[in-house]
Design a protein around this motif. Structure first.
Motif, PDB file in Angstrom:
ATOM      1  N   GLN A   1       1.121  -1.127   0.005  1.00 44.45           N
ATOM      2  CA  GLN A   1       0.075   0.003   0.197  1.00 44.45           C
ATOM      3  C   GLN A   1       0.804   0.916  -0.134  1.00 44.45           C
ATOM      4  OE1 GLN A   1      -3.331  -0.248   2.949  1.00 44.45           O
ATOM      5  NE2 GLN A   1      -3.641  -2.453   2.867  1.00 44.45           N
ATOM      6  N   ILE A   2       1.571   1.182   0.594  1.00 43.89           N
ATOM      7  CA  ILE A   2       3.044   2.423   0.268  1.00 43.89           C
ATOM      8  C   ILE A   2       3.445   2.260  -0.791  1.00 43.89           C
ATOM      9  CG2 ILE A   2       5.071   3.359   1.419  1.00 43.89           C
ATOM     10  CD1 ILE A   2       4.475   1.604   3.927  1.00 43.89           C
ATOM     11  N   GLU A   3       3.551   1.112  -1.599  1.00 41.94           N
ATOM     12  CA  GLU A   3       4.553   1.538  -2.608  1.00 41.94           C
ATOM     13  C   GLU A   3       2.768   1.818  -3.676  1.00 41.94           C
ATOM     14  OE1 GLU A   3       6.302   1.756  -6.181  1.00 41.94           O
ATOM     15  OE2 GLU A   3       7.158   1.869  -3.951  1.00 41.94           O
TER      16      GLU A   3
ATOM     17  N   ILE B   1       1.809   9.480  -6.806  1.00 41.17           N
ATOM     18  CA  ILE B   1       2.624  10.253  -6.629  1.00 41.17           C
ATOM     19  C   ILE B   1       3.447  10.056  -7.777  1.00 41.17           C
ATOM     20  CG2 ILE B   1       4.196  11.852  -5.576  1.00 41.17           C
ATOM     21  CD1 ILE B   1       2.312  10.963  -3.229  1.00 41.17           C
ATOM     22  N   ARG B   2       3.903   9.236  -8.485  1.00 37.79           N
ATOM     23  CA  ARG B   2       5.479   9.533  -9.326  1.00 37.79           C
ATOM     24  C   ARG B   2       4.963   9.868 -10.790  1.00 37.79           C
ATOM     25  NH1 ARG B   2       8.062   5.617  -6.476  1.00 37.79           N
ATOM     26  NH2 ARG B   2       6.625   4.020  -7.644  1.00 37.79           N
TER      27      ARG B   2
ATOM     28  N   ARG C   1      -5.803   8.795 -10.580  1.00 41.11           N
ATOM     29  CA  ARG C   1      -4.707   8.158 -11.255  1.00 41.11           C
ATOM     30  C   ARG C   1      -5.039   7.099 -10.594  1.00 41.11           C
ATOM     31  NH1 ARG C   1      -2.434   5.362 -12.981  1.00 41.11           N
ATOM     32  NH2 ARG C   1      -0.364   5.074 -14.059  1.00 41.11           N
ATOM     33  N   ALA C   2      -4.714   6.707  -9.373  1.00 43.19           N
ATOM     34  CA  ALA C   2      -5.240   5.166  -8.642  1.00 43.19           C
ATOM     35  C   ALA C   2      -6.209   4.215  -9.473  1.00 43.19           C
ATOM     36  CB  ALA C   2      -4.753   6.014  -7.446  1.00 43.19           C
TER      37      ALA C   2
ATOM     38  N   TYR D   1       1.248  10.057 -19.629  1.00 41.29           N
ATOM     39  CA  TYR D   1       2.883  10.231 -20.445  1.00 41.29           C
ATOM     40  C   TYR D   1       3.810   9.351 -19.630  1.00 41.29           C
ATOM     41  CZ  TYR D   1      -0.618  13.394 -22.283  1.00 41.29           C
ATOM     42  OH  TYR D   1      -1.580  14.124 -22.838  1.00 41.29           O
ATOM     43  N   SER D   2       5.033   9.538 -19.842  1.00 33.33           N
ATOM     44  CA  SER D   2       6.003   8.611 -19.557  1.00 33.33           C
ATOM     45  C   SER D   2       6.810   9.403 -18.457  1.00 33.33           C
ATOM     46  CB  SER D   2       6.952   7.960 -19.914  1.00 33.33           C
ATOM     47  OG  SER D   2       7.057   8.496 -21.343  1.00 33.33           O
TER      48      SER D   2
END
Length: 221
Positions: free
Chosen positions: A10-12, A18-19, A145-146, A187-188
């Motif tokens: 879950q942390i990841e 975010i990333r 995003r998730a 997008y990358s």
């Protein structure tokens, strides 16, 4: 082991959202389920706010005439922005900066009216209502995003024009037009990086220790 920490996977997931969050401009027209959109807004409404003022307000744009009017105004501002950029005008006009007509949903986010009544945390920094609303938008963005849904934050507009178009109170302030929808792929990297408009700065360029522009001890990259 920190008993307050989430499980590792879950942390990841939090850090991955975010990333991999991107300001999206390309969308497919496939609709978003209403309960999914509501989850994103609930995530936004769970954001922190100074003095618990909760200054954010969301307007879902379902009238297609109004959507086209907002788009027409944003396009006018895009031209005005290009003119203000001078030598980079042509370069700017080649950028796709919004997806208002293509996305499944359009939301206008605004700061509420009568904000002067809220002075807790704002007496010397009244802009903290804007900071609070930005936190709400970020929550919305990360939740979307998730779940694999794209969001684009459009800020090319005159607040007074959008306020009028959306029938907002005179002392409220629109701060964002959000394009929300399914995308073929994220997008990358940030689009303005891949288009070579600018670059994301290294951490060492923005992290100081004790005084402005004093490099921090250690290995900040």
């Amino acid at each position: 082991m920190n008993p307050n920490a989430f499980p590792t996977d879950q942390i990841e997931g939090v850090y991955r959202a975010i990333r991999e969050r991107r300001d999206m401009r390309h969308f497919s027209p496939a609709p978003i389920e209403s309960d999914q959109l509501l989850r994103f807004i609930e995530a936004a409404h769970a954001a922190p706010s100074v003095g618990l003022m909760q200054p954010w307000r969301f307007i879902r744009i379902t009238d297609q005439h109004l959507r086209r009017a907002i788009h027409a105004h944003v396009d006018e501002e895009r031209v005005s922005t290009a003119e203000a950029l001078g030598q980079r005008a042509d370069e700017f006009m080649k950028l796709k900066v919004e997806g208002i007509l293509e996305c499944a949903e359009v939301l206008v986010v605004g700061l509420m009216e009568n904000r002067e009544r809220y002075v807790f945390g704002r007496r010397t920094m009244p802009q903290m209502d804007l900071a609070s609303a930005a936190c709400a938008i970020q929550n919305f963005w990360l939740a979307a995003r998730a779940e694999g849904v794209g969001v684009g934050w459009v800020s090319l507009f005159d607040p007074a024009r959008v306020r009028h178009l959306c029938g907002m109170p005179a002392d409220s302030v629109p701060i964002a037009v959000l394009c929300v929808g399914h995308v073929e792929a994220f997008y990358s990297a940030p689009k303005l990086e891949t288009e070579r408009w600018d670059r994301r700065r290294q951490l060492r360029e923005v992290l100081y220790e004790n005084a402005w522009e004093t490099p921090i001890e250690g290995n900040a990259t």
